[in-house]
Design a protein around this motif. Structure first.
Motif, PDB file in Angstrom:
ATOM      1  N   CYS A  58      -2.533   8.166  -2.214  1.00 50.48           N
ATOM      2  CA  CYS A  58      -3.673   7.257  -2.298  1.00 50.48           C
ATOM      3  C   CYS A  58      -3.249   5.991  -3.076  1.00 50.48           C
ATOM      4  CB  CYS A  58      -4.844   7.935  -2.997  1.00 50.48           C
ATOM      5  SG  CYS A  58      -6.283   6.889  -3.169  1.00 50.48           S
TER       6      CYS A  58
ATOM      7  N   LYS B 109       0.827  -1.209   0.000  1.00 52.32           N
ATOM      8  CA  LYS B 109       0.000   0.000   0.000  1.00 52.32           C
ATOM      9  C   LYS B 109       0.862   1.261   0.000  1.00 52.32           C
ATOM     10  CE  LYS B 109      -4.023  -1.934   2.327  1.00 52.32           C
ATOM     11  NZ  LYS B 109      -4.812  -1.921   3.577  1.00 52.32           N
TER      12      LYS B 109
ATOM     13  N   ALA C  91       0.992   4.084  -2.847  1.00 58.67           N
ATOM     14  CA  ALA C  91       0.704   5.461  -2.442  1.00 58.67           C
ATOM     15  C   ALA C  91       1.759   6.439  -2.960  1.00 58.67           C
ATOM     16  CB  ALA C  91       0.596   5.552  -0.929  1.00 58.67           C
TER      17      ALA C  91
ATOM     18  N   GLN D 106      -5.123   5.428  -6.487  1.00 57.71           N
ATOM     19  CA  GLN D 106      -4.634   6.294  -7.559  1.00 57.71           C
ATOM     20  C   GLN D 106      -3.279   5.813  -8.073  1.00 57.71           C
ATOM     21  OE1 GLN D 106      -4.546  10.305  -6.137  1.00 57.71           O
ATOM     22  NE2 GLN D 106      -6.750  10.617  -6.428  1.00 57.71           N
TER      23      GLN D 106
END
Length: 97
Positions: free
Chosen positions: A64, A54, A58, A67
């Motif tokens: 994010c 993650k 990010a 995204q």
């Protein structure tokens, strides 16, 4: 100078498959970590692994992870389209047209 229908179909297909591939790979990794996390003793390892993934996503997504995954997928689709265009060009020049 006309663009053949087979070339357009090939480029659209390569764009679609190159866009979907990183998404499916990421989902597969998360699901496999979720399944492995059910076994006792490896829960901390799987939580750490998912957090690292993650954080990696990010970085590309301005904070994010979703995204970031979309940015990576769009980049892969662009590379797939460029590669398909190059392969079509090489096929045309080797054939003598």
């Amino acid at each position: 100078m006309t663009i053949s229908h087979s070339f357009l179909r090939s480029v659209v297909l390569s764009i679609f498959l190159s866009f979907i591939a990183p998404i499916l790979l990421t989902i597969t990794i998360f699901i496999s970590l979720l399944i492995v996390g059910c076994f006792p003793g490896v829960t901390a390892l799987t939580l750490t692994s998912t957090n690292h993934i993650k954080q990696f996503l990010a970085v590309f997504g301005n904070g994010c992870p979703l995204q970031g995954l979309l940015v990576i997928s769009i980049t892969c689709s662009l590379v797939g389209a460029l590669f398909d265009t190059y392969a079509f060009y090489r096929y045309q020049t080797m054939r003598g047209n």
